[in-house]
Design a protein around this motif. Sequence first.
Motif, mmCIF file in Angstrom:
data_model
loop_
_atom_site.group_PDB
_atom_site.id
_atom_site.type_symbol
_atom_site.label_atom_id
_atom_site.label_comp_id
_atom_site.label_asym_id
_atom_site.label_seq_id
_atom_site.Cartn_x
_atom_site.Cartn_y
_atom_site.Cartn_z
ATOM 1 N N TYR A 27 1.211 -0.973 0.469
ATOM 2 C CA TYR A 27 -0.034 0.007 0.060
ATOM 3 C C TYR A 27 0.909 1.300 -0.519
ATOM 4 O O TYR A 27 0.490 2.371 -0.443
ATOM 5 C CB TYR A 27 -1.253 0.112 1.184
ATOM 6 C CG TYR A 27 -1.996 -1.180 0.280
ATOM 7 C CD1 TYR A 27 -3.312 -0.817 -0.185
ATOM 8 C CD2 TYR A 27 -1.763 -2.397 1.857
ATOM 9 C CE1 TYR A 27 -3.502 -2.126 -0.767
ATOM 10 C CE2 TYR A 27 -2.669 -3.074 1.590
ATOM 11 C CZ TYR A 27 -3.537 -3.780 0.809
ATOM 12 O OH TYR A 27 -3.893 -4.647 0.168
ATOM 13 N N TYR A 30 1.819 1.966 -3.671
ATOM 14 C CA TYR A 30 -0.096 2.171 -4.035
ATOM 15 C C TYR A 30 0.142 3.803 -3.906
ATOM 16 O O TYR A 30 0.023 4.968 -5.256
ATOM 17 C CB TYR A 30 -1.068 1.808 -3.961
ATOM 18 C CG TYR A 30 -1.130 -0.088 -3.769
ATOM 19 C CD1 TYR A 30 -0.667 -0.518 -5.451
ATOM 20 C CD2 TYR A 30 -1.977 -0.372 -3.597
ATOM 21 C CE1 TYR A 30 -0.698 -1.908 -5.430
ATOM 22 C CE2 TYR A 30 -2.241 -1.978 -3.231
ATOM 23 C CZ TYR A 30 -1.526 -2.443 -4.534
ATOM 24 O OH TYR A 30 -1.381 -3.716 -4.841
ATOM 25 N N ASN A 48 -4.556 -0.564 -7.444
ATOM 26 C CA ASN A 48 -4.411 -1.860 -6.445
ATOM 27 C C ASN A 48 -3.819 -2.700 -7.466
ATOM 28 O O ASN A 48 -3.178 -2.601 -8.434
ATOM 29 C CB ASN A 48 -6.159 -2.142 -6.034
ATOM 30 C CG ASN A 48 -5.736 -2.796 -4.550
ATOM 31 O OD1 ASN A 48 -4.933 -3.130 -4.207
ATOM 32 N ND2 ASN A 48 -6.578 -2.690 -3.494
#
Length: 145
Positions: A27, A30, A48
């Motif tokens: 994450y 991202y 994602n």
Amino acid sequence: MSFVKIWVHLVFATKNREPLLQKEFRYDVYKHVSENCIDKDIFLQAINGYSDHIHCLISLGKDQNISKISQLIKGESSFWINQNNLTIEKFAWQDDYFAVSVSESQVKTVINYIKNQEIHHSKKSFAEEVDEFMMRYGWQTIKDN
């Protein structure tokens, strides 16, 4: 004033589809890609993925193309991953990518698909997903030709 709204679903994998994008930092990658897109005037609507690939929903600007967008996202993110020593071995993306247009009526569906990658890949591998895309969109890999 020009108005351009071309939605593209962009998917790219880690080199050799190695599961290098571990959950502990995935994450962060991202988030970094999202921030980099803002800096480079790339309109990233959704991002994602899973341990071996990333999905992005992008709206192209009037002076942008898929090749350049892909190069900017992949090049800078692999540099950042390596600079921050997020993987034991040197990180790289595959040269290839998958990109298809998305109609305005399907944007919400694609966003939901991208948001639910963890659930999706608990049932289906990336290889199975690629095969499904190949059938749906009628493309073949070089080795298939």
